[in-house]
Design a protein around this motif. Structure first.
Motif, mmCIF file in Angstrom:
data_model
loop_
_atom_site.group_PDB
_atom_site.id
_atom_site.type_symbol
_atom_site.label_atom_id
_atom_site.label_comp_id
_atom_site.label_asym_id
_atom_site.label_seq_id
_atom_site.Cartn_x
_atom_site.Cartn_y
_atom_site.Cartn_z
ATOM 1 N N SER A 109 19.863 35.748 75.849
ATOM 2 C CA SER A 109 20.030 34.660 77.199
ATOM 3 C C SER A 109 19.005 33.336 76.385
ATOM 4 O O SER A 109 17.694 33.373 75.707
ATOM 5 C CB SER A 109 18.468 34.821 78.262
ATOM 6 N N VAL A 110 19.595 32.254 76.657
ATOM 7 C CA VAL A 110 18.269 31.326 75.726
ATOM 8 C C VAL A 110 17.329 30.719 76.881
ATOM 9 O O VAL A 110 16.745 30.205 76.063
ATOM 10 C CB VAL A 110 19.600 29.903 76.369
ATOM 11 N N ASP A 111 17.128 31.195 77.808
ATOM 12 C CA ASP A 111 15.301 30.726 78.112
ATOM 13 C C ASP A 111 14.886 32.249 78.662
ATOM 14 O O ASP A 111 15.191 32.929 78.923
ATOM 15 C CB ASP A 111 15.993 30.593 80.181
ATOM 16 N N GLY A 112 14.563 31.710 77.091
ATOM 17 C CA GLY A 112 13.318 32.791 77.022
ATOM 18 C C GLY A 112 12.171 33.726 78.434
ATOM 19 O O GLY A 112 11.269 34.152 78.051
ATOM 20 N N ARG A 113 11.921 32.596 79.401
ATOM 21 C CA ARG A 113 11.388 32.588 80.665
ATOM 22 C C ARG A 113 11.973 34.170 81.328
ATOM 23 O O ARG A 113 10.899 34.423 82.834
ATOM 24 C CB ARG A 113 11.286 31.787 81.522
ATOM 25 N N ILE A 114 12.886 34.693 81.355
ATOM 26 C CA ILE A 114 13.789 35.328 82.020
ATOM 27 C C ILE A 114 13.916 37.016 80.716
ATOM 28 O O ILE A 114 14.216 38.380 81.552
ATOM 29 C CB ILE A 114 15.055 34.941 82.696
ATOM 30 N N HIS A 115 13.278 37.300 79.675
ATOM 31 C CA HIS A 115 13.446 37.979 78.876
ATOM 32 C C HIS A 115 12.529 39.220 78.970
ATOM 33 O O HIS A 115 13.338 40.542 78.810
ATOM 34 C CB HIS A 115 13.093 37.246 77.717
ATOM 35 N N LEU A 116 11.437 38.777 79.838
ATOM 36 C CA LEU A 116 10.428 40.443 79.777
ATOM 37 C C LEU A 116 11.863 41.362 81.159
ATOM 38 O O LEU A 116 11.312 42.066 80.819
ATOM 39 C CB LEU A 116 9.571 40.046 80.756
ATOM 40 N N ALA A 136 10.048 35.681 73.812
ATOM 41 C CA ALA A 136 9.591 35.747 75.901
ATOM 42 C C ALA A 136 9.092 33.957 76.179
ATOM 43 O O ALA A 136 9.059 33.507 75.466
ATOM 44 C CB ALA A 136 8.139 36.087 76.124
ATOM 45 N N GLY A 137 8.877 33.730 77.435
ATOM 46 C CA GLY A 137 8.743 32.385 78.112
ATOM 47 C C GLY A 137 7.309 32.486 78.283
ATOM 48 O O GLY A 137 6.679 31.209 78.607
ATOM 49 N N SER A 138 6.108 33.288 78.004
ATOM 50 C CA SER A 138 4.939 33.834 77.243
ATOM 51 C C SER A 138 4.205 34.369 76.604
ATOM 52 O O SER A 138 5.068 35.262 76.695
ATOM 53 C CB SER A 138 4.083 33.313 79.174
ATOM 54 N N LEU A 139 3.027 34.579 76.448
ATOM 55 C CA LEU A 139 2.783 35.300 75.666
ATOM 56 C C LEU A 139 1.969 36.987 76.200
ATOM 57 O O LEU A 139 2.260 37.933 75.667
ATOM 58 C CB LEU A 139 0.620 34.741 74.580
ATOM 59 N N VAL A 140 1.665 36.504 77.360
ATOM 60 C CA VAL A 140 1.004 37.798 78.156
ATOM 61 C C VAL A 140 2.934 38.522 78.104
ATOM 62 O O VAL A 140 2.892 39.465 77.884
ATOM 63 C CB VAL A 140 1.003 36.938 79.705
ATOM 64 N N ASP A 141 3.624 37.833 78.528
ATOM 65 C CA ASP A 141 5.026 38.369 78.705
ATOM 66 C C ASP A 141 5.536 39.385 77.388
ATOM 67 O O ASP A 141 6.213 40.093 77.525
ATOM 68 C CB ASP A 141 6.379 37.534 79.265
ATOM 69 N N ALA A 142 4.572 38.811 76.369
ATOM 70 C CA ALA A 142 5.671 39.060 74.938
ATOM 71 C C ALA A 142 4.686 40.327 74.567
ATOM 72 O O ALA A 142 5.692 41.226 74.300
ATOM 73 C CB ALA A 142 5.432 37.877 74.035
ATOM 74 N N MET A 143 3.855 40.254 74.837
ATOM 75 C CA MET A 143 3.065 41.195 74.544
ATOM 76 C C MET A 143 3.313 42.491 76.030
ATOM 77 O O MET A 143 2.917 43.647 75.615
ATOM 78 C CB MET A 143 1.133 40.804 74.539
ATOM 79 N N ALA A 144 3.880 41.903 76.787
ATOM 80 C CA ALA A 144 3.784 42.781 78.258
ATOM 81 C C ALA A 144 5.415 43.648 77.376
ATOM 82 O O ALA A 144 5.196 45.407 77.472
ATOM 83 C CB ALA A 144 4.394 42.600 79.333
ATOM 84 N N ILE A 145 6.407 42.917 76.917
ATOM 85 C CA ILE A 145 7.019 43.375 76.049
ATOM 86 C C ILE A 145 7.426 44.499 75.387
ATOM 87 O O ILE A 145 8.332 45.577 75.225
ATOM 88 C CB ILE A 145 8.253 42.526 75.716
ATOM 89 N N TYR A 146 5.873 44.301 73.701
ATOM 90 C CA TYR A 146 6.127 45.144 73.013
ATOM 91 C C TYR A 146 5.214 46.064 73.078
ATOM 92 O O TYR A 146 6.014 47.255 72.854
ATOM 93 C CB TYR A 146 5.502 44.167 71.697
#
Length: 348
Positions: A109-116, A136-146
């Protein structure tokens, strides 16, 4: 002794299914988000009957269009979805439907805001997943994914294609450079509202910078003018790495490395084939070529760059940005846990 022609025909005909049965079935790939040019490009590489090495033995079999109101998504999802359908890829209506048909996932998905949001069911289904940039669309979401992937023991990685381009890799491994003392990268840098400024397209140059410098960035300073972003990081040991993002006109991508043995530059850009070879190797080995820690630090670098602008160009420490995000991650994971339990209860 000679075989009678009829007997020979029978032998070959009967043996054919046995020989075919010896060939392993392809690893079935599903794609989430059919709104980027990466989708047909990656599909062509993996579905090529002449694919070799780490590209061989895969097949993109299903796609979930997804999409958001973000113009690069909204305006392209139908075109790419139709193209995938014409290429023989099954189009499904939901992510759970896709997950039931595939072994591994490309989250494109090109929109990182929905990656989580899109990664949650993939991780809960324990499907190895490559998440295209930005993770992801934010650092918080990136950390949550990992963290979610770690808790469920699901292989996961994210990267820009620039990390594996021959030019960047060549600089990193060049004997002419030797020990890297510093680096500068540059390239286009358009923004997406709702994400860090460098997250949408500047991430290519930032990914190249981290490929060359490695982890260990301690502070970030950003100068933002009408057409240019200049973001400088101070790494451990006093090394300096910078990214120059060009917004006011066309720009090629490139890098220069300052090393103990010499200074070397490259004008090489993206390489989808080299990235997909790394993805194929990842799907087979379950070993990510880029650590979660480096990707998270890279995201903190981009968020610190925004914070530096808010502080009128003052340096911002990466540790401060990481702590602020970490304080929010557990709350985000609890929200995810509650929502997934609720969804499971409604479906029972």
């Amino acid at each position: 002794m000679k075989l009678h022609s009829a007997a020979l025909f029978f032998f070959l005909f009967a043996a054919a299914p046995l020989m075919a049965a010896d060939e392993p079935a392809p690893v079935k790939i599903g794609i989430i988000g059919l709104d980027t040019s990466h989708v047909p490009a990656f599909t062509k590489l993996f579905n090529n009957p002449k694919a070799d090495g780490d590209l061989a033995g895969f097949r993109v079999v299903a796609g979930y269009p997804g999409g958001t109101d973000y113009p690069p998504s909204r305006d392209r999802v139908k075109k790419f979805t139709d193209g995938m359908r014409d290429a023989g890829v099954e189009i499904v209506d939901t992510i759970p439907e896709l997950l039931a048909k595939v072994d591994v996932v490309l989250l494109e998905s090109v929109d990182g805001r929905i990656h989580l949001q899109e990664a949650i069911p993939v991780i809960l289904a324990k499907k190895p997943v490559f998440i295209d940039k930005p993770v992801a669309g934010s650092l918080v979401d990136a950390m949550a994914i990992y963290e979610l992937a770690r808790r469920h023991n699901v292989p996961c990685f994210s990267s820009s294609s620039y990390r594996f381009s021959p030019g960047v890799v060549g600089l990193k491994n060049s004997e002419q450079v030797g020990e890297v003392l510093g680096a500068e990268t540059w390239g286009p840098c358009s923004y997406q509202a709702g994400t860090p400024d460098l997250c949408f397209y500047g991430i290519h140059g930032v990914e190249s910078l981290f490929t060359l410098m490695g982890g260990g960035c301690e502070s970030v300073t950003r100068l933002k003018t009408k057409d240019v972003d200049l973001v400088a990081g101070v790494w451990s040991g006093g090394r300096i790495g910078s990214f120059r993002g060009i917004r006011g006109g066309k720009s090629t991508a490139g890098a220069v490395v300052f090393g103990k043995n010499g200074i070397v530059s490259s004008m090489d850009g993206a390489s989808y084939e080299h990235l997909c070879r790394e993805i194929g190797k990842f799907f087979r080995t379950r070993q990510a070529p880029v650590s979660p820690e480096e990707t998270i630090e890279m995201f903190a670098f981009m968020e610190a760059a925004d914070e530096s602008v808010r502080r009128d160009g003052q340096p911002v420490r990466i540790a401060e940005i990481l702590k602020q995000a970490a304080d929010q991650v557990e709350t985000r994971l609890q929200e995810i846990s509650s929502s997934t339990k609720g969804a499971a209860g409604q479906g029972s």
